[in-house]
Design a protein around this motif. Structure first.
Motif, PDB file in Angstrom:
ATOM      1  N   MET A  53      73.380  11.555  -1.154  1.00  0.00           N
ATOM      2  CA  MET A  53      73.650  12.481  -0.039  1.00  0.00           C
ATOM      3  C   MET A  53      74.635  13.538  -0.523  1.00  0.00           C
ATOM      4  N   ASP A  54      74.592  14.724   0.056  1.00  0.00           N
ATOM      5  CA  ASP A  54      75.594  15.694  -0.375  1.00  0.00           C
ATOM      6  C   ASP A  54      76.930  15.419   0.319  1.00  0.00           C
ATOM      7  N   HIS A  55      77.981  16.139  -0.141  1.00  0.00           N
ATOM      8  CA  HIS A  55      79.344  15.829   0.317  1.00  0.00           C
ATOM      9  C   HIS A  55      79.817  16.734   1.455  1.00  0.00           C
ATOM     10  N   GLY A  64      69.351  23.791  -0.928  1.00  0.00           N
ATOM     11  CA  GLY A  64      69.130  22.340  -0.887  1.00  0.00           C
ATOM     12  C   GLY A  64      68.536  21.877   0.427  1.00  0.00           C
ATOM     13  N   TRP A  65      69.045  22.427   1.530  1.00  0.00           N
ATOM     14  CA  TRP A  65      68.585  21.982   2.853  1.00  0.00           C
ATOM     15  C   TRP A  65      67.260  22.637   3.260  1.00  0.00           C
ATOM     16  N   THR A  66      66.852  23.676   2.552  1.00  0.00           N
ATOM     17  CA  THR A  66      65.562  24.289   2.870  1.00  0.00           C
ATOM     18  C   THR A  66      64.421  23.433   2.325  1.00  0.00           C
ATOM     19  N   GLY A  67      64.671  22.700   1.250  1.00  0.00           N
ATOM     20  CA  GLY A  67      63.627  21.842   0.699  1.00  0.00           C
ATOM     21  C   GLY A  67      62.483  22.631   0.102  1.00  0.00           C
ATOM     22  N   SER A  68      61.242  22.108   0.020  1.00  0.00           N
ATOM     23  CA  SER A  68      60.965  20.734   0.396  1.00  0.00           C
ATOM     24  C   SER A  68      61.628  19.759  -0.565  1.00  0.00           C
ATOM     25  N   THR A  69      61.656  18.511  -0.192  1.00  0.00           N
ATOM     26  CA  THR A  69      62.289  17.501  -1.012  1.00  0.00           C
ATOM     27  C   THR A  69      61.737  17.532  -2.440  1.00  0.00           C
ATOM     28  N   GLY A 109      65.526  23.697   6.588  1.00  0.00           N
ATOM     29  CA  GLY A 109      64.509  22.643   6.579  1.00  0.00           C
ATOM     30  C   GLY A 109      63.103  23.211   6.702  1.00  0.00           C
ATOM     31  N   GLY A 110      62.186  22.396   7.223  1.00  0.00           N
ATOM     32  CA  GLY A 110      60.770  22.745   7.300  1.00  0.00           C
ATOM     33  C   GLY A 110      60.479  24.019   8.084  1.00  0.00           C
ATOM     34  N   PHE A 111      61.252  24.281   9.146  1.00  0.00           N
ATOM     35  CA  PHE A 111      60.982  25.490   9.948  1.00  0.00           C
ATOM     36  C   PHE A 111      61.284  26.760   9.154  1.00  0.00           C
ATOM     37  N   ARG A 112      62.272  26.696   8.262  1.00  0.00           N
ATOM     38  CA  ARG A 112      62.535  27.877   7.410  1.00  0.00           C
ATOM     39  C   ARG A 112      61.386  28.087   6.430  1.00  0.00           C
ATOM     40  N   ARG A 113      60.677  27.001   6.097  1.00  0.00           N
ATOM     41  CA  ARG A 113      59.529  27.123   5.195  1.00  0.00           C
ATOM     42  C   ARG A 113      58.261  27.523   5.946  1.00  0.00           C
ATOM     43  N   GLY A 114      58.401  27.794   7.245  1.00  0.00           N
ATOM     44  CA  GLY A 114      57.274  28.302   8.020  1.00  0.00           C
ATOM     45  C   GLY A 114      56.452  27.242   8.721  1.00  0.00           C
ATOM     46  N   LYS A 115      56.892  25.964   8.679  1.00  0.00           N
ATOM     47  CA  LYS A 115      56.123  24.922   9.353  1.00  0.00           C
ATOM     48  C   LYS A 115      56.117  25.151  10.868  1.00  0.00           C
ATOM     49  N   GLU A 116      55.021  24.775  11.512  1.00  0.00           N
ATOM     50  CA  GLU A 116      54.914  24.922  12.969  1.00  0.00           C
ATOM     51  C   GLU A 116      55.528  23.724  13.690  1.00  0.00           C
ATOM     52  N   PHE A 117      55.587  22.579  12.992  1.00  0.00           N
ATOM     53  CA  PHE A 117      56.132  21.361  13.588  1.00  0.00           C
ATOM     54  C   PHE A 117      57.056  20.665  12.595  1.00  0.00           C
ATOM     55  N   GLY A 118      58.005  19.899  13.130  1.00  0.00           N
ATOM     56  CA  GLY A 118      58.903  19.152  12.255  1.00  0.00           C
ATOM     57  C   GLY A 118      59.274  17.830  12.895  1.00  0.00           C
ATOM     58  N   HIS A 119      59.910  16.944  12.115  1.00  0.00           N
ATOM     59  CA  HIS A 119      60.351  15.678  12.725  1.00  0.00           C
ATOM     60  C   HIS A 119      61.750  15.850  13.320  1.00  0.00           C
ATOM     61  N   ASP A 120      62.408  16.955  12.916  1.00  0.00           N
ATOM     62  CA  ASP A 120      63.731  17.281  13.444  1.00  0.00           C
ATOM     63  C   ASP A 120      63.921  18.795  13.314  1.00  0.00           C
ATOM     64  N   VAL A 121      65.110  19.294  13.683  1.00  0.00           N
ATOM     65  CA  VAL A 121      65.429  20.704  13.441  1.00  0.00           C
ATOM     66  C   VAL A 121      66.736  20.735  12.655  1.00  0.00           C
ATOM     67  N   ASP A 122      66.721  21.449  11.521  1.00  0.00           N
ATOM     68  CA  ASP A 122      67.886  21.506  10.649  1.00  0.00           C
ATOM     69  C   ASP A 122      68.569  22.858  10.758  1.00  0.00           C
ATOM     70  N   PHE A 123      69.910  22.834  10.913  1.00  0.00           N
ATOM     71  CA  PHE A 123      70.677  24.086  10.993  1.00  0.00           C
ATOM     72  C   PHE A 123      71.807  24.061   9.974  1.00  0.00           C
TER      73      PHE A 123
HETATM   74  P1  ATP Z   1      60.559  17.952   8.649  1.00  0.00           P
HETATM   75  O1  ATP Z   1      59.859  19.161   9.134  1.00  0.00           O
HETATM   76  O2  ATP Z   1      59.717  16.725   8.717  1.00  0.00           O
HETATM   77  O3  ATP Z   1      61.904  17.757   9.257  1.00  0.00           O
HETATM   78  P2  ATP Z   1      62.033  18.818   6.356  1.00  0.00           P
HETATM   79  O4  ATP Z   1      61.598  19.389   5.061  1.00  0.00           O
HETATM   80  O5  ATP Z   1      62.807  19.690   7.275  1.00  0.00           O
HETATM   81  O6  ATP Z   1      60.762  18.218   7.071  1.00  0.00           O
HETATM   82  P3  ATP Z   1      64.305  17.025   6.367  1.00  0.00           P
HETATM   83  O7  ATP Z   1      64.332  15.546   6.156  1.00  0.00           O
HETATM   84  O8  ATP Z   1      64.752  17.513   7.673  1.00  0.00           O
HETATM   85  O9  ATP Z   1      62.841  17.498   5.982  1.00  0.00           O
HETATM   86  O10 ATP Z   1      65.199  17.628   5.210  1.00  0.00           O
HETATM   87  C1  ATP Z   1      65.304  19.015   4.936  1.00  0.00           C
HETATM   88  C2  ATP Z   1      65.965  19.224   3.594  1.00  0.00           C
HETATM   89  O11 ATP Z   1      67.336  18.856   3.650  1.00  0.00           O
HETATM   90  C3  ATP Z   1      65.347  18.389   2.471  1.00  0.00           C
HETATM   91  O12 ATP Z   1      65.186  19.190   1.339  1.00  0.00           O
HETATM   92  C4  ATP Z   1      66.338  17.299   2.200  1.00  0.00           C
HETATM   93  O13 ATP Z   1      66.366  16.946   0.840  1.00  0.00           O
HETATM   94  C5  ATP Z   1      67.648  17.924   2.653  1.00  0.00           C
HETATM   95  N1  ATP Z   1      68.520  16.921   3.268  1.00  0.00           N
HETATM   96  C6  ATP Z   1      68.301  16.279   4.423  1.00  0.00           C
HETATM   97  N2  ATP Z   1      69.298  15.436   4.707  1.00  0.00           N
HETATM   98  C7  ATP Z   1      70.177  15.540   3.687  1.00  0.00           C
HETATM   99  C8  ATP Z   1      71.426  14.942   3.381  1.00  0.00           C
HETATM  100  N3  ATP Z   1      71.976  14.055   4.177  1.00  0.00           N
HETATM  101  N4  ATP Z   1      72.049  15.315   2.253  1.00  0.00           N
HETATM  102  C9  ATP Z   1      71.477  16.226   1.461  1.00  0.00           C
HETATM  103  N5  ATP Z   1      70.326  16.833   1.684  1.00  0.00           N
HETATM  104  C10 ATP Z   1      69.677  16.501   2.774  1.00  0.00           C
END
Ligand code: ATP
Ligand code: MN
Ligand code: MN
Length: 355
Positions: A247-249, A294-299, A183-197
């Protein structure tokens, strides 16, 4: 005609996946305005026109310097009549009357509050708590506290602290599994709305059992405030989908975790933690790289990467796979570089994907 000493300007691509977009935005004054317009349209349900403003803002974010003259925009892609008019007004007056109007609009403020990401989570949160909790009142009080917490941005320091917690739980369940921040932290952001792993499991089938076990562990540690587990519906033979919004599977979960604070910064006595939104995804090993990309984004970066693959290369890309329509084959990828190479694109680093 061009000045003889002027360097030929390298054309800006209309695809975000052919631009390097770092967090160093030289056109914030324009992109902030365009994003307000986009957000307002989204809140009203006008996704199409909203995307046009998002694309315009994203293109401006990739420019190496601030726009100085309006004529510069003539050679730039992704700018429609509306976006150009807004840029012109801001260049001349310092702000856009339409944007100011939206920012002051009661309806925009209310919609933003009731449909904004965190409040959406809050309502889901309350519903779930009320259904599962034995005490309604304490569930609602807790829900209110989470709302305050999860509306606040998560810092990189908090993300690192969470990584340790997630890693510890994952390794305890499966010592050969690894955890990476995405997610955003892998892209180097300092803040996020969540943390993605994203979790990598070397043995086939493990991806289906790891998340329930990790959730169980968080529960026993008394740090789980909310969990929504989505079991895998992944099928190796399924072709990548055209629909970007789908959404992915993969097996994944959306959580709210209690994170201990370093010092007690909270005014309320005794609350030495904050609630944080955490997303975990566990793809099967052979599709890990596609899931990571896919999960690294940005969207918007991913949206354009998929559009580019389909329209320019006749290939279908989503979070699960890359499929070549000409040869009817799935293209394997060990690294993200492999995926860009399959698409005939220059490699774009994660911190250059902030489109
Ligand atoms: P932020 O810093 O605000 O969290 P972010 O870029 O991390 O920004 P997220 O909404 O956490 O935004 O999503 C991270 C990436 O994961 C995005 O590219 C999004 O398309 C993908 N993603 C998030 N949820 C899903 C999901 N349920 N299925 C598929 N892809 C998802
Ligand atoms: Mn995120
Ligand atoms: Mn997320």
């Amino acid at each position: 005609c061009a000045h003889p000493s002027a360097k030929p300007e390298s054309a800006v691509s209309p695809y975000a996946c052919q631009r390097r977009t770092t967090l160093d935005n030289h056109n914030k004054i324009f992109t902030d305005a365009l994003e307000v317009l986009a957000e307002n349209l989204e809140l009203c349900g006008n996704q199409g026109p909203s995307l046009a403003f998002r694309r315009a803002a994203s293109m401006l974010k990739s420019l190496p310097a601030a726009l100085r003259r309006l004529e510069e925009t003539q050679h730039l892609p992704c700018l429609g009549e509306h976006s150009r008019a807004i840029i012109e007004e801001i260049s001349e007056c310092g702000s856009s009357s339409r944007v100011e109007e939206i920012l002051n609009d009661e309806r925009y403020r209310t919609m933003k509050f009731s449909q904004g990401n965190s409040s959406h989570i809050f309502f889901r949160q309350c519903k779930s708590l009320v259904c599962h909790s034995i005490s309604y009142s304490s569930a609602l009080v807790a829900g209110f506290l989470f709302y305050e917490d999860i509306s606040k941005p998560v810092s990189r320091t908090e993300a690192s602290a969470l990584k340790i917690i997630v890693e510890e739980a994952v390794i305890c369940v499966n010592p050969s599994a690894t955890v990476s921040i995405t997610g955003g932290f892998r892209r180097g952001k300092e803040f996020g709305h969540d943390v993605d792993f994203i979790i990598k499991t070397p043995e086939a089938g493990q991806e289906d059992v790891i998340l329930p076990a990790v959730i169980k562990r968080f529960k026993s540690q008394n740090i789980l405030l909310y969990s929504d587990l989505q079991e895998s519906t992944f099928d190796l033979r399924k072709l990548p989908t055209h629909c970007f919004e789908a959404m992915d599977h993969f097996s994944k979960c959306f959580l709210i975790i209690k994170l201990k604070r370093e010092q007690e910064t909270d005014a309320r006595a005794g609350k030495d933690w904050r609630a944080v939104r955490v997303d975990l995804v566990a793809p099967p090993l052979e599709r890990f790289t596609y899931a990571l990309l896919g999960w690294t984004g940005s969207t918007l970066f991913l949206r354009d990467l998929r559009r580019f693959a389909r329209l320019e290369r006749g290939k279908l890309l989503d979070n699960h796979a890359l499929y070549d329509k000409a040869t009817n084959t799935f293209l394997p990828a060990k690294t993200e570089e492999d995926i860009f190479a399959h698409l005939g694109l220059e490699y774009i680093e994660p911190w250059q994907r902030n489109a």
